[in-house]
Design a protein around this motif. Sequence first.
Motif, PDB file in Angstrom:
ATOM      1  N   GLY A 391       0.799  -1.299  -0.029  1.00 32.85           N
ATOM      2  CA  GLY A 391       0.137  -0.054   0.175  1.00 32.85           C
ATOM      3  C   GLY A 391       0.807   1.165  -0.112  1.00 32.85           C
ATOM      4  O   GLY A 391       0.450   2.226   0.599  1.00 32.85           O
ATOM      5  N   PHE A 392       2.031   0.972  -0.574  1.00 36.81           N
ATOM      6  CA  PHE A 392       2.923   2.272  -0.719  1.00 36.81           C
ATOM      7  C   PHE A 392       3.517   2.166  -2.086  1.00 36.81           C
ATOM      8  O   PHE A 392       3.462   1.359  -3.071  1.00 36.81           O
ATOM      9  N   SER A 393       4.403   3.491  -2.308  1.00 36.83           N
ATOM     10  CA  SER A 393       5.018   3.609  -3.442  1.00 36.83           C
ATOM     11  C   SER A 393       6.507   4.257  -3.297  1.00 36.83           C
ATOM     12  O   SER A 393       6.637   4.696  -2.101  1.00 36.83           O
ATOM     13  N   SER A 408      12.127   4.382   3.569  1.00 35.80           N
ATOM     14  CA  SER A 408      11.281   5.698   3.211  1.00 35.80           C
ATOM     15  C   SER A 408      10.076   5.135   2.197  1.00 35.80           C
ATOM     16  O   SER A 408      10.544   4.245   1.224  1.00 35.80           O
ATOM     17  N   ALA A 409       9.059   5.662   2.238  1.00 41.34           N
ATOM     18  CA  ALA A 409       7.877   5.392   1.374  1.00 41.34           C
ATOM     19  C   ALA A 409       6.817   6.337   1.406  1.00 41.34           C
ATOM     20  O   ALA A 409       6.610   7.189   2.326  1.00 41.34           O
ATOM     21  N   GLN A 410       6.210   6.410   0.254  1.00 36.77           N
ATOM     22  CA  GLN A 410       5.064   7.128   0.126  1.00 36.77           C
ATOM     23  C   GLN A 410       3.747   6.258   0.539  1.00 36.77           C
ATOM     24  O   GLN A 410       3.376   5.567  -0.440  1.00 36.77           O
ATOM     25  N   ALA A 431      13.588   6.335  15.217  1.00 39.32           N
ATOM     26  CA  ALA A 431      13.301   7.742  14.497  1.00 39.32           C
ATOM     27  C   ALA A 431      12.544   7.646  13.709  1.00 39.32           C
ATOM     28  O   ALA A 431      12.452   6.330  12.750  1.00 39.32           O
ATOM     29  N   ALA A 432      11.567   8.425  13.352  1.00 41.44           N
ATOM     30  CA  ALA A 432      10.583   8.456  12.217  1.00 41.44           C
ATOM     31  C   ALA A 432      10.387   9.918  12.007  1.00 41.44           C
ATOM     32  O   ALA A 432      10.097  10.566  12.979  1.00 41.44           O
ATOM     33  N   ARG A 433      10.316  10.101  10.508  1.00 41.83           N
ATOM     34  CA  ARG A 433       9.971  11.591  10.344  1.00 41.83           C
ATOM     35  C   ARG A 433       8.952  11.463   9.226  1.00 41.83           C
ATOM     36  O   ARG A 433       8.874  10.634   8.466  1.00 41.83           O
ATOM     37  N   GLU A 434       7.870  12.658   9.257  1.00 35.61           N
ATOM     38  CA  GLU A 434       7.009  12.778   7.973  1.00 35.61           C
ATOM     39  C   GLU A 434       7.614  13.745   7.284  1.00 35.61           C
ATOM     40  O   GLU A 434       7.666  14.884   7.750  1.00 35.61           O
ATOM     41  N   VAL A 435       7.970  13.548   6.160  1.00 32.21           N
ATOM     42  CA  VAL A 435       8.560  14.600   4.976  1.00 32.21           C
ATOM     43  C   VAL A 435       7.441  15.298   4.111  1.00 32.21           C
ATOM     44  O   VAL A 435       6.436  14.484   3.768  1.00 32.21           O
ATOM     45  N   SER A 436       7.663  16.128   3.469  1.00 32.92           N
ATOM     46  CA  SER A 436       6.465  16.839   2.830  1.00 32.92           C
ATOM     47  C   SER A 436       6.364  16.355   1.240  1.00 32.92           C
ATOM     48  O   SER A 436       5.311  16.655   0.802  1.00 32.92           O
ATOM     49  N   SER A 437       7.309  15.496   0.864  1.00 41.56           N
ATOM     50  CA  SER A 437       7.065  14.915  -0.600  1.00 41.56           C
ATOM     51  C   SER A 437       7.743  13.548  -0.402  1.00 41.56           C
ATOM     52  O   SER A 437       8.814  13.426   0.070  1.00 41.56           O
ATOM     53  N   PRO A 438       7.673  12.771  -1.433  1.00 42.44           N
ATOM     54  CA  PRO A 438       8.303  11.642  -1.490  1.00 42.44           C
ATOM     55  C   PRO A 438       9.742  11.642  -1.602  1.00 42.44           C
ATOM     56  O   PRO A 438      10.319  12.378  -2.419  1.00 42.44           O
ATOM     57  N   ILE A 439      10.671  10.752  -0.787  1.00 38.37           N
ATOM     58  CA  ILE A 439      12.037  10.638  -0.681  1.00 38.37           C
ATOM     59  C   ILE A 439      12.433  10.159  -2.152  1.00 38.37           C
ATOM     60  O   ILE A 439      12.015   8.849  -2.374  1.00 38.37           O
ATOM     61  N   GLU A 440      13.424  10.647  -2.839  1.00 40.87           N
ATOM     62  CA  GLU A 440      13.921  10.008  -4.162  1.00 40.87           C
ATOM     63  C   GLU A 440      14.952   9.295  -4.169  1.00 40.87           C
ATOM     64  O   GLU A 440      15.460   8.423  -4.678  1.00 40.87           O
ATOM     65  N   ALA A 441      16.080   9.840  -3.172  1.00 36.50           N
ATOM     66  CA  ALA A 441      17.323   9.172  -3.026  1.00 36.50           C
ATOM     67  C   ALA A 441      17.548   9.256  -1.404  1.00 36.50           C
ATOM     68  O   ALA A 441      17.184  10.210  -0.753  1.00 36.50           O
ATOM     69  N   LEU A 442      18.301   8.307  -0.940  1.00 38.78           N
ATOM     70  CA  LEU A 442      18.574   7.954   0.406  1.00 38.78           C
ATOM     71  C   LEU A 442      19.867   7.363   0.313  1.00 38.78           C
ATOM     72  O   LEU A 442      20.215   6.276  -0.403  1.00 38.78           O
ATOM     73  N   ALA A 443      20.875   7.796   1.185  1.00 40.04           N
ATOM     74  CA  ALA A 443      22.066   7.117   1.612  1.00 40.04           C
ATOM     75  C   ALA A 443      22.638   7.169   3.038  1.00 40.04           C
ATOM     76  O   ALA A 443      22.132   8.252   3.687  1.00 40.04           O
ATOM     77  N   ALA A 444      23.467   6.310   3.365  1.00 37.89           N
ATOM     78  CA  ALA A 444      23.648   6.384   4.708  1.00 37.89           C
ATOM     79  C   ALA A 444      25.225   6.292   4.876  1.00 37.89           C
ATOM     80  O   ALA A 444      26.054   5.747   4.027  1.00 37.89           O
ATOM     81  N   GLU A 445      25.831   7.010   5.781  1.00 40.81           N
ATOM     82  CA  GLU A 445      27.131   7.090   5.938  1.00 40.81           C
ATOM     83  C   GLU A 445      27.917   5.878   6.455  1.00 40.81           C
ATOM     84  O   GLU A 445      27.494   5.209   7.618  1.00 40.81           O
ATOM     85  N   PRO A 446      28.821   5.246   5.759  1.00 41.34           N
ATOM     86  CA  PRO A 446      29.396   4.051   6.228  1.00 41.34           C
ATOM     87  C   PRO A 446      30.093   4.117   7.528  1.00 41.34           C
ATOM     88  O   PRO A 446      30.814   5.132   7.793  1.00 41.34           O
ATOM     89  N   GLY A 447      29.805   3.354   8.461  1.00 40.29           N
ATOM     90  CA  GLY A 447      30.151   3.295   9.775  1.00 40.29           C
ATOM     91  C   GLY A 447      29.906   4.457  10.631  1.00 40.29           C
ATOM     92  O   GLY A 447      30.428   4.750  11.811  1.00 40.29           O
ATOM     93  N   GLY A 448      29.162   5.317  10.197  1.00 49.26           N
ATOM     94  CA  GLY A 448      28.584   6.530  10.847  1.00 49.26           C
ATOM     95  C   GLY A 448      27.197   6.601  11.289  1.00 49.26           C
ATOM     96  O   GLY A 448      26.575   5.556  11.327  1.00 49.26           O
ATOM     97  N   ARG A 449      26.612   7.682  11.645  1.00 51.04           N
ATOM     98  CA  ARG A 449      25.118   7.804  12.204  1.00 51.04           C
ATOM     99  C   ARG A 449      24.475   9.012  11.287  1.00 51.04           C
ATOM    100  O   ARG A 449      23.304   9.340  11.687  1.00 51.04           O
TER     101      ARG A 449
END
Length: 705
Positions: A391-393, A408-410, A431-449
Motif C-alpha cells: 500500500g505504498f510507492s 522511506s515510502a509514500q 526515529a521516524a519523520r514525516e516529510v513533505s514529499s516522496p524521498i527520491e534518494a537515500l544514503a547512509a554514512e558508512p560506519g557513521g550515524r
Amino acid sequence: MEQSARLGDYELLGCLGRGGMGAVYRARHLELGVERALKVLARGSATQVERFRREALSLARVQHPNVVRVHECGVGECGFYFVMDLVEGETLERVVERGPLPLDRALEVAEDLARGVGALHERGIVHRDLKPANVVLRVDGTPVVLDLGLAVAPEFDRRLTQTGALLGTPWYMSPEQTRGQPATARSDVYALGLILFELTTGRSVSVGGGLPGLVDLPAPSSVDGKLPRALDRVFAQATARSPDRRYSDAGAFAEALAALRADPGPSGRFVRRARRAAWAAGMGVAGLVLWASLGGGFGGTSRTAGASALRSSVEGTGPTQASGPLPEPQRHARARRELRRLRRLPPSERFRALGRWIEGHPELEEELALARALRHNARLEFPLRRLLEPGFSRGRVCFLGKDWAVWSAQLQRPYRCLLVVEERAGGKRVAAREVSSPIEALAAEPGGRRLAFSHRGGTFLWTPGEQGAEPVLLSSWAMACLAFSPDGRLLAGGGEHRFLIVFDLEAGGEPRRFGPYRGLVDRVAFGPKGRYLACVGEGASGQRGVKDDGLDVWDLEAGRVVYRIEAFSSVNALAFSPRGDRLVVGGGDGRLLVYGLEGSEPRAEFVGPRESGVPLRRPSAHSGSLRGVAFFPDGTVCSGGPRLAERSGTIRVWDAADGRCLGSVDLPTPVWRLALSPDGKALLLVTGRGIELWPAGVPVPVPGG
C-alpha cells in the motif's frame, strides 16, 4: 460547536467523535494547511480539567510511532483544547468484530502496541484504560494508542479520585484495579494480554458474564486449537492474577511477543493429539508387557521390545512390530524419506521442522549433512520480518551502520511520506519523520550515524540517533541519487540539473560540479578509498543524440574522467568491489556486467552467467530487469530483481572473478530494490509484499541432491 468555527490557529472541519470529557474535531491549520485532530473539553469540573491537562502533558512527553503525538495545547472561547496527529483508520474493536487476525499479524500488532505502551512506561506513565476501542489501526497497519485521559505519571498524580474509586473500563481492568488498588505498569500489561487474546481468537475473554479480573481466564488454544501452546504461556504470564508474576512492563511483554513471532512452536491441537497418541501407545505397550509377563512368548526381551514399540509408535518412524533396531541400510532409507517429506513444507515450517529433526537424529552423519544444508537454504527463503505492509510507492532502503535499518515510502491511504529508522535486530523504532514529499534518494554514512535524503524540497543531512536532531538543509537541489564516500567526508549526488555534484561535508563551501551531461544523472557509487566516483548519466560516453545510459569513472583529485564505458540500454545499479579493482553494473535488460579497472581501459571480465564456456547471444543474469547489486565483504556479488512475469523475484550470488552463479533464492514476490548490510548478513528488500528484512547468504549445495 459549528463546523465552520475556529479555535486558535485552526479551522474546525467536523466532529470525529464525542466522549465523557469532550469532543474530537478534524481541524486544519490556517497557515500550514495540514489537517490534525483537535480535542476540546467544553466544560468540566476542576478534576476533569486537571485530567484533560494531564493527558496533553503525558502525550507531549512521548515521541513514539505507536502513540499519538501532541503538537500544542491552549484555552479558547469554547474551553481547553490540545492538538494532536490526525490518525485515520479503524479501531481494534472494529477489526476484532470481523474475526481473529492471522497469528503472525496478530502478534505483530500486539508487539507494536506493547512497544508504544512501553514508551509510556519508560517515562513513568501508566495508561490505566487500555482497550481495543482506544487503539486505532492506521491504513498502513500501524497500531496507535489514542486516549490517555486516565493516564497517570508520578508528578501529575494529585489524588484526583477518592481512595478505592474505579477508573477505567471494567472489562479490561486487572484484578488489583477491581479491588480499588493503584494501577501500575503491570496493570497495563494485564490489559495488553486481554487485547492479545481478542486479536488471536476474535472473541472477548469474558467468561459467563464475569469480569476478567475476577475469574480464571481460558487459554487461547482452548478457543482455537490451531494456536500454539507458546502463546498460552505468554498470555498466562501477562494475565497472571498476581502482579508480581506478570511481565515487569510493556517493553518486556513486547520482547516476549517478538520471541514468540520468531518461533511460535506447535499448536495446542498438535500437542494434545501427540499426548493422546503417546497415552494410547503406552497403554498398548503396557498390555503387551502384561501379556508377556503371563507367558505370552516375549521372554526376556519383552521390556526392550516394548520400549522400542512405544518409541516407534510415538515418533511414527519405526517398525510396526517389536523387532529391535532397524538394520543400517533401512535406517538411512527411512531418514531420507523423512527429509524428502520435510522438503515439501513451506520455508518457515521447513526450517523449524529440520531443526527438530537434527536434534533427534545425532547418529546419522550422512543425513545430518543433508539436513543442515536444507535448513541453511530454508532460512534464506523467508523474511526475518516485515517493516512495512503493501500500500505504498517509491520505497527506498539502506542500512545505517550494522545495527539500524532505514526505509522511506509514500503511503497511499492516508497520503503520507515517511522516513523511518529501526533497530535491525528487534525492530524497535529509533526515529521516524514525516516529510513533505516522496524521498527520491537515500544514503547512509558508512560506519557513521548520518543519513542523506533528497526530495523536491532539497537535499538534507540528518543524524537520527541524536536527541532532538532535525534534518539540516544541505542544498536546494533535488537529487535522484546520493552516495557517501567511505570516510563520510564527501557526499555525491546527481539529478535533472545535468551535473554530478560533490559536497565536502567537513570543509563546507560550494560543492564541486562535474559535467555537464545531456540529461539525468541517476546513479552514483564511490570506490573504497573515496578517490574514484562512478556515475551513470545520459550522454556520459560523449555520443551526441544517444539516449542510452553511459558510465563514467571520475578521479576526484585530478578532476577528470579516467574510465569511460560505452553506452548501453539502461543501468539500474552499480557498485565497486571491496578492493576497488572491479565495478559491477546491473542492467535493465537483466545483464550483470563486471569490469576490471586495473589497466588503462576498463576490461569487461564477464557479462551475465557463463554456461559451459559458450557465449550467449543476449547473456542475462536475471530473466527480468536487474534492480540491485552489492558486494559481500568477501568480494562475491549479490544481485536481485523481478522475474519476467513480475509475480516473483530472484536473489543470486556470483563469483566476481569468473562469473559463476554460486547460488540462487527464489522469492514469491518481485524484488524492486535491495540493500546489503555492512556485515553481509541481512538484506533490505522492497518487494511486492512490502518492505522486508531478509537473511543474506549463499545457498549451499545439497549433498546427494
